[in-house]
Every structure is written in structure tokens, then in C-alpha cells.
Design an enzyme around this catalytic site. Sequence first.
Site, PDB file in Angstrom:
ATOM      1  NE  ARG A  95      79.038  22.271  18.922  1.00 12.93           N
ATOM      2  CZ  ARG A  95      80.214  21.625  18.832  1.00 12.93           C
ATOM      3  NH1 ARG A  95      80.268  20.435  18.251  1.00 12.93           N
ATOM      4  NH2 ARG A  95      81.294  22.171  19.324  1.00 12.93           N
ATOM      5  CE1 TYR A 149      59.053  20.222   2.038  1.00 20.06           C
ATOM      6  CE2 TYR A 149      61.050  19.460   3.126  1.00 20.06           C
ATOM      7  CZ  TYR A 149      60.224  20.497   2.712  1.00 20.06           C
ATOM      8  OH  TYR A 149      60.578  21.790   2.983  1.00 20.06           O
ATOM      9  CG  ASP A 214      58.797  12.115   6.152  1.00 17.08           C
ATOM     10  OD1 ASP A 214      57.968  12.360   7.053  1.00 17.08           O
ATOM     11  OD2 ASP A 214      59.452  13.001   5.582  1.00 17.08           O
ATOM     12  CE  LYS A 239      56.232  20.963   7.571  1.00 21.91           C
ATOM     13  NZ  LYS A 239      57.683  20.832   7.684  1.00 21.91           N
TER      14      LYS A 239
END
Length: 422
Positions: A95, A149, A214, A239
Site C-alpha cells: 500500500r 466525464y 483531464d 482507456k
Amino acid sequence: MDANTETVTATATETATKTVLRQAAHPGGTPSLPRALATEAVHAGRDDLAGLGLHAPPIDLSTTYPSHDSRAEAARIDAFAADGVLDDGPPVYARLGNPTVARFETALARLEGTESAVAFASGMAALSAVLLVRGAAGLRHVVAVRPLYGCSDHLLTAGLLGTEVTWVDPAGIADAIRPDTGLVMVESPANPTLAELDLAAVPHSCGEVPLLADNTFATPVLQRPVESGARLVLHSATKYLGGHGDVLGGVVACDEEFARALRQVRFATGGVLHPLAGYLLLRGLATLPVRVRAASANAAELARRLAQDPRVARVHYPRLGGAMVAFEVRGDPHEVTAGVRLITPAVSLGSVDTLIQHPASISHRVVDVTDRHASGVSDRLLRMSCGLEDVEDLWRDLDRALGPVSAPPAAAVRRGPRATVS
């Protein structure tokens, strides 16, 4: 069609892929000599492999790592807690950091021309971390330009992380800035309308407030927002960076100071990227310029044909180019998504295969209908992510799904002027 429209032309993606990168280093690394983007995409994050006697990057799946020096480990954890610094010592816990994920972060930072990058389990986890960093500093107000988005829009509007958002046109950014404004957020080309704004003009309106761009649709192949003054570059790595529809991930490319704060949030909240996902994303970057160039050629040709089709009312295709096309049909958009056979009717984008979806039903369903319509997301709009299939096969499938011709010929693709920023 709009009177100011123009016929779609070939994009400049091939020229963009030859852009020479500035020197950039990941924390603990050293600057490379400037290399073309296509070269960097193949080699960034892998420069040490030959010295290790390896050709393919290794995958480190460990969740924890042994250490017999607990005092030294405690000191390293204290240093990380204080300012987010990750030294060059051995890993401690998954982590906190992972060597395979770090390779992807190094490579993405090099492609975007930033000092650092911090990877997360998804694009939304990455955006959430940015908002939490700014919120922790008491800067919970966000100025944003629609469309974004749909889930990004919802996260800001719903105030789920304690944020307050002011939605503006690009020209209204400066006037919307307040003492507690922590972020300005834009997306260009925007999801799903492919609207563009002048990224070079926006930072002037932001003043000292960080600009987050973005860059999921454009990728660093087509534009690098930091060169226009953005401080933070967001990707849904799911993507184009992954490119094969088989990995979830998100990443923020930024300066090292902001990266340290993001790593602290990632450690505290647990939104870590799995090492296997990091490996797949690093592999995806190697072919990113080639994939974007080929898919963009398909998109430009399909946009041209759609613009001449009487069954289509309007086509949106960015001046920047790219592999995304949006178009508004005169008939029922649901019949189109139900009628495709080669093209996949599915949410998401950026894969090697072509996808189509109805934003008002899926990706932007969470956005209030009035706000959705006001930002140009009509109920007849379809968003298509063009893949690598033969363009004639794609057109035959789309032509069949659009149904019979029953209207006069259309005009041309809508590629309106960029929005201006004062």
C-alpha cells in the site's frame, strides 16, 4: 448543420508522436537525454532492465517485504508520514509502494513531461485523491468547465468529498476564483461532446490555483497539458494508456511536491493500483503512439462519412484529432446501439476494438438532465471510440445500424472554434 462547419481533414497525430520530450526524472532516478515520444513510450520505465539481465519488466506481486532493521524502517515511515518522501530503499508494504507500479509511474511522467506521476486503482480514485489533498489544505472549492466525464461531474456536484463546485464557461474562470478555491478542472477534448478549449489560455485565468486537465481523450500523443501551464494531468488509465479493455487504473502526472501529498492520500485511503495492472499499463504505453495514430485515422474517416450522411444531424470531431467521434442521429439512438454487430455497444473507450454508447443513458446518466443538455449532451448523441479494425468493416456495420436513408444529404462535420478565456 452549423454554417461555420468545415470538412474533416487528416489529423496531425503522426507529427505529434515525433515531439521531443523535455528531460524528466522520477524521484530517485536520473534525467534521460531528450528522446522522441515514440522512443520514450517503448523505453521509459525500462531503462534499467539490461543492467538487470532482463528484457521484459518483472512483476512484483508481494504484499509485504522482509526487513531485519526495524529502526531504519521506522525512520523511513516517519519520513513518509511527514512529507510523502519515498526513498530508494527496499519496499515496505504494497500500500506504500510497489516496484512494478513505480515503473509505470516513471514512464507516464516521462510521456507527460512531468517530474512525477502517482497511480491509483481507477481514474475516479485518482481524482478523489486530488480533491482530498486540496480539501486537507482547507481549499474545498472547485471551479470547473462542463462537460466533464459524467462521474467526475457527479463527484463534484454531489459534494461527496466535501467539495463545492462552481460551473463556468472558460471565460468565467477568473471571476469564479475565491480565497478557498483549491482547483480548476477542465477536460479537453471533453467527454462526450469532444468540445475543446484553449489550454494555453486557461492558466492565466487560474492565477495561483492549480489547473487540473483531464487528458484521457487526447493522451500525451496529441497534447501535453503541462506545456500549456497545467499543474496536474489526470488520466483514466483504463482507456488509451492500457488500450486493450482489460485493466482498470488511474494516474495523475504532476510535480514532485504534489505527488508526495497524493502518495500520502493513497496510502491512507488504500486506492492503490494492483501490480499486475501496473504491468499491463506499462506494456500498453509501448504501443500508445502507434495505436492512437491508427485509431485516429479511422476516426477521421468515419467522421467524414458521418458528416455526409443524411441520417446524421451533427458530427463532433476535435480539431486536435484523436480516436473519438460523437454524432447526433436524426432517428432513435437506441436503435443504433442495438443494431451494431462488429462495433461493441459498451461503456468505456480507448480499446483496440471500436465501442459505441449513448451518454445520456450510461456515462452521463448521473448528471442532471438540465445540466446535461446545457453542456451539449443531447438525448440523440452517440459517442464512438474508434479502434483498429479495417475502416470499411466499421463503416458497413455503422451504415447498417443507422437504418434506411430518408432525409436530404447533410453538410459537414462540426469543428467549431475553441472557447476563449479572458
